[in-house]
Design a protein around this motif. Structure first.
Motif, PDB file in Angstrom:
ATOM      1  N   VAL A  67      -3.603 -25.993  96.888  1.00 38.85           N
ATOM      2  CA  VAL A  67      -2.994 -25.134  97.901  1.00 38.85           C
ATOM      3  C   VAL A  67      -1.830 -24.375  97.277  1.00 38.85           C
ATOM      4  O   VAL A  67      -1.277 -24.775  96.256  1.00 38.85           O
ATOM      5  N   SER A  68      -1.447 -23.275  97.921  1.00 42.22           N
ATOM      6  CA  SER A  68      -0.264 -22.543  97.472  1.00 42.22           C
ATOM      7  C   SER A  68       0.972 -23.064  98.201  1.00 42.22           C
ATOM      8  O   SER A  68       0.888 -23.903  99.100  1.00 42.22           O
ATOM      9  N   TRP A  69       2.113 -22.534  97.834  1.00 47.82           N
ATOM     10  CA  TRP A  69       3.386 -22.965  98.416  1.00 47.82           C
ATOM     11  C   TRP A  69       3.671 -22.301  99.760  1.00 47.82           C
ATOM     12  O   TRP A  69       4.579 -22.720 100.482  1.00 47.82           O
ATOM     13  N   CYS A  70       2.897 -21.292 100.150  1.00 48.26           N
ATOM     14  CA  CYS A  70       3.205 -20.443 101.308  1.00 48.26           C
ATOM     15  C   CYS A  70       2.414 -20.893 102.538  1.00 48.26           C
ATOM     16  O   CYS A  70       1.177 -20.865 102.530  1.00 48.26           O
ATOM     17  N   TRP A  71       3.127 -21.291 103.604  1.00 49.81           N
ATOM     18  CA  TRP A  71       2.510 -21.823 104.813  1.00 49.81           C
ATOM     19  C   TRP A  71       3.094 -21.148 106.050  1.00 49.81           C
ATOM     20  O   TRP A  71       4.192 -20.616 106.023  1.00 49.81           O
ATOM     21  N   THR A  72       2.340 -21.201 107.158  1.00 51.36           N
ATOM     22  CA  THR A  72       2.817 -20.627 108.413  1.00 51.36           C
ATOM     23  C   THR A  72       2.433 -21.523 109.590  1.00 51.36           C
ATOM     24  O   THR A  72       1.397 -22.196 109.559  1.00 51.36           O
ATOM     25  N   ASP A  73       3.278 -21.507 110.619  1.00 52.55           N
ATOM     26  CA  ASP A  73       2.958 -22.216 111.865  1.00 52.55           C
ATOM     27  C   ASP A  73       2.179 -21.330 112.833  1.00 52.55           C
ATOM     28  O   ASP A  73       1.791 -21.792 113.907  1.00 52.55           O
ATOM     29  N   HIS A  74       1.964 -20.071 112.465  1.00 50.88           N
ATOM     30  CA  HIS A  74       1.266 -19.130 113.340  1.00 50.88           C
ATOM     31  C   HIS A  74      -0.239 -19.162 113.079  1.00 50.88           C
ATOM     32  O   HIS A  74      -0.689 -19.417 111.966  1.00 50.88           O
ATOM     33  N   ASP A  75      -0.994 -18.865 114.115  1.00 51.82           N
ATOM     34  CA  ASP A  75      -2.461 -18.900 114.063  1.00 51.82           C
ATOM     35  C   ASP A  75      -2.994 -17.482 113.866  1.00 51.82           C
ATOM     36  O   ASP A  75      -2.734 -16.593 114.677  1.00 51.82           O
TER      37      ASP A  75
END
Length: 373
Positions: free
Chosen positions: A228-236
């Protein structure tokens, strides 16, 4: 030559039996995945009192030092690593879509280039020359199902190069469509919105999560590694286009797309990474737990890039993580400590699943940090 460093953190629940030879992948097995020695493995048998307090500095290759702070999990059991699992015994599956009487299979498989893209997986009919494409070559030509050839998007080097290239391609299409109509195109997603939609279409169709994990389980596969990369979001990302109660269709703006569904690289102005939706990844982890498969989550790419090559995520730009990201402890907090901060936050999120999404937490086995220089 690239040097690999690793930190492996066991994510099993407190009190889970570690003596089972068919249990989660041993730390030593995870370390082998890094392709060379010099890994840093958190020891077995940590007392509960050390939860969230264990700091483990990792001395990194070629004289560069990066201390990555890992939070320990309280655990019970033997202080010796659990044995590495043996290959699965020959399978006999009666499903029509699965071969029967198979030879012994590996206990684990790698779900590569799903949440951390590498160009050589997407070369189309041209064929891959090498894992890290040469400086003057853009090997990747597609990202199915929405980007299939030169008419649907650009060739690309890396994950950030792909996102920017798709955004530019779609923005040009929108402008040309507007010019043909001699007016604006009306309501629609902008270039960045369509780029994120294309990447999510790939992520959500690359695997049929439930069906394929079920098949893996029937074949005797017990573990999956997920870079996985380091960049995540809580948005769908399914919310890029919404419909109001009165029937109006609402399209998210490009500025909101970059804020909610991408991460600007702290070492490169204007360079954005496509964010991994936590809601979708939790669904994957829940499916792993449902089918008795443990996920080793490999934090594989970092802001600024950690190595020279297309797999860094920022290529053709050179890596800056080592020269810009390893803030000395004597800096007194004057600059953001990007590496340690993102690792703390990521481990904290995964640990929080134990209460917020217990089934997703159950699907995790290890966090595996690979840092390449």
């Amino acid at each position: 030559m690239a040097a690999y460093q690793s930190i492996s953190v066991d994510l099993r629940r407190d009190g889970e039996d570690e003596s089972d030879p068919e249990g989660p992948v041993a730390d030593s097995r995870n370390h082998d995945r890094a392709n060379s020695g010099n890994g840093f493995i958190l020891p077995k048998g940590l007392p509960k009192g050390l939860r969230r307090r264990l700091l483990s500095p990792a001395c990194l290759a070629l004289g560069a030092v990066l201390a990555l702070v890992a939070l320990g999990w309280g655990r019970r059991g033997s202080s010796s690593p659990s044995p590495s699992p043996e290959p699965s015994s020959p399978s006999s599956i009666d499903d029509g879509d699965v071969a029967t009487d198979l030879p012994p299979l590996p206990a684990g498989v790698n779900l590569a280039s799903w949440f951390s893209l590498e160009d050589w997986f997407f070369v189309g009919d041209d064929g891959a020359v090498e894992v890290a494409s040469p400086d003057d070559s853009k090997a990747a030509s597609c990202l199915p199902p929405l980007h299939l050839d030169s008419s649907t998007g650009p060739r690309w080097n890396s994950e950030t190069d792909l996102l920017a290239g798709l955004a530019g391609h779609y923005a040009k299409d929108i402008a040309e469509e507007g010019a043909k109509a001699n007016s604006t195109t009306g309501g629609s997603l902008g270039g960045w919105g369509k780029a994120v939609r294309a990447i999510h279409a790939f992520r959500s169709s690359y695997y049929d999560i439930d069906d394929e994990l079920r098949t893996m389980s029937k074949l005797g596969i017990k573990y999956v590694r997920v870079p996985v990369s380091w960049c995540w979001t809580d948005h769908d990302p399914t919310w890029l286009v919404t419909q109001s109660d009165n029937g109006d269709v609402n399209y998210i703006t490009d500025d909101d797309v970059k804020e909610k569904f991408a991460c600007e690289d702290p070492f490169y102005d204007g360079v954005y990474w496509p964010a991994i939706p936590r809601v979708y990844f939790r669904r994957f982890l829940r499916a792993c737990a449902q089918h008795g498969i443990g996920a080793t989550i490999d934090l594989h790419t970092y802001p600024g890039g950690t190595s020279i090559g297309t797999f860094s995520g920022v290529w053709p730009r050179y890596s800056r993580f080592w020269t810009h990201g390893d803030v000395p402890s004597t800096d007194d907090g004057r600059r953001p400590d990007v590496g340690r901060t993102l690792l703390r936050d990521f481990i904290g999120w995964m640990e929080s699943l134990e209460t917020s999404d217990p089934q997703a937490f159950e699907g995790q086995v290890h966090l595996f940090v690979v840092v390449v220089r």
